[in-house]
Enzyme design. Structure first.
Site, short mmCIF file in Angstrom:
data_model
loop_
_atom_site.label_atom_id
_atom_site.label_comp_id
_atom_site.label_asym_id
_atom_site.label_seq_id
_atom_site.Cartn_x
_atom_site.Cartn_y
_atom_site.Cartn_z
N HIS A 104 0.84 -1.19 0.00
CA HIS A 104 0.00 0.00 0.00
C HIS A 104 0.87 1.24 0.00
O HIS A 104 1.83 1.34 0.76
CB HIS A 104 -0.90 0.03 1.25
CG HIS A 104 -1.62 1.33 1.43
ND1 HIS A 104 -1.33 2.22 2.44
CD2 HIS A 104 -2.61 1.92 0.70
CE1 HIS A 104 -2.12 3.27 2.34
NE2 HIS A 104 -2.91 3.12 1.29
N SER A 105 0.58 2.18 -0.90
CA SER A 105 1.24 3.48 -0.91
C SER A 105 2.76 3.31 -0.99
O SER A 105 3.28 2.72 -1.93
CB SER A 105 0.80 4.28 0.32
OG SER A 105 1.17 5.62 0.23
N MET A 106 3.49 3.82 -0.01
CA MET A 106 4.95 3.66 0.01
C MET A 106 5.35 2.19 -0.02
O MET A 106 6.44 1.84 -0.50
CB MET A 106 5.53 4.34 1.26
CG MET A 106 7.03 4.19 1.46
SD MET A 106 7.52 2.62 2.24
CE MET A 106 6.85 2.80 3.88
N HIS A 268 -7.50 7.07 0.17
CA HIS A 268 -6.20 6.40 0.26
C HIS A 268 -6.24 5.22 1.24
O HIS A 268 -5.30 4.43 1.26
CB HIS A 268 -5.15 7.42 0.73
CG HIS A 268 -3.73 6.98 0.55
ND1 HIS A 268 -3.18 6.66 -0.66
CD2 HIS A 268 -2.73 6.81 1.47
CE1 HIS A 268 -1.91 6.32 -0.51
NE2 HIS A 268 -1.61 6.39 0.78
#
Length: 288
Positions: A104-106, A268
């Protein structure tokens, strides 16, 4: 109790910046009930392994000190992340089953590097509104690109990463405007109670080095692994145009192995706002 494979792939869930394994707590039960082994762990410097600048805890709060104090996790590197994920991946492989790696994300940064390092151990890469950096391009470059316009994370930064060695936010800020922007960035569709819980679990620092480190991916290794991208249409951290750019560049790099694209009408943080829908999407990906 030792987890046992049931013939279905295991999930290894990798969180994003300022988060920890805690963020997947609502998703994991759905995956386990469907018969999958699921593991999430804190990356170095995150979650239960986070370390905080002294100024974050000091009262009265000193904005200048918080903006200038070097981060205690500034030395954490992408290699540290990769080593950590690899340990868990190896343990899951040792249990005898295939593994789906979800970032997820980073978290998309280390799963990309792990995919390049050990493609034979990864059944599929899943990017959940995540960084999917192109060969030789550091993740930080995407946050400065025109496609990133409209994102809210930049306004949440409380220090110069070059000075403190971290991307620093203040999840305990008493400024209503700041906190409203932070919620919009991470959790625009999360109820207030859910956001309060998440806000209290966010850590202030994410090490800057992993964002600044380019990964040399190859078509024969990372590019050979089936991959999926879960786009979040209401994301104001990694905005939809940036998500689309990741997919476009990856498909140009490996035209014979294109990205499976799924979409959620979420912010997000779909693991908080719609965990059942996210789990259903992950289960669909695992079934193919």
């Amino acid at each position: 109790m030792v987890k046992k494979f049931t013939g279905k792939p295991a999930f290894l869930l990798v969180h994003g910046a300022w988060h920890g394994a805690w963020c997947f707590a609502k998703v994991i039960p759905y995956l386990e009930r469907a018969g999958h082994v699921v593991t999430a762990r804190d990356l170095p410097g995150h979650g239960g392994r986070a370390r905080y600048p002294n100024a974050f805890r000091r009262l009265p709060f000193d904005d200048e000190a918080f903006a200038t104090e070097p981060s205690p996790i500034a030395a954490v590197t992408l290699a540290d992340y990769v080593s950590d994920v690899m340990q868990t991946l190896d343990a899951l492989v040792g249990l005898g089953g295939p593994v789906i790696l979800v970032g997820h994300s980073m978290g998309g940064i280390p799963i990309t590097a792990v995919g390049e390092a050990a493609p034979e151990h990864v059944l599929k890469l899943v990017y959940l509104t995540a960084y999917m950096p192109a060969c030789g391009v550091p993740a930080i470059a995407y946050s400065r690109a025109p496609e990133a316009h409209g994102g809210k994370v930049g306004a949440a930064m409380k220090a110069d990463p070059a000075r403190v060695g971290a991307l620093r936010i203040d999840p305990r800020s008493t400024d209503p405007a700041y906190m409203a922007n932070l919620k919009r960035a991470f959790a625009d569709d999360v109820c207030d109670d859910g956001w309060t819980v998440a806000q209290n679990l966010l850590s202030p620092d994410a090490p800057a080095l992993p964002f600044a480190t380019a990964i040399e991916t190859t078509r024969s290794r990372w590019g050979s692994i089936p991959r999926a991208y879960i786009k979040c249409r209401g994301d104001l951290a990694i905005v939809p145009r940036t998500q689309e750019k990741f997919v476009t560049l990856a498909d140009e790099f490996t035209p014979q192995n294109k990205t499976e694209v799924y979409e959620l009408d979420s912010s997000h943080s779909p693991f908080i706002s719609q965990p059942e829908k996210l789990a259903a999407t992950l289960l669909e990906i695992a079934s193919k």
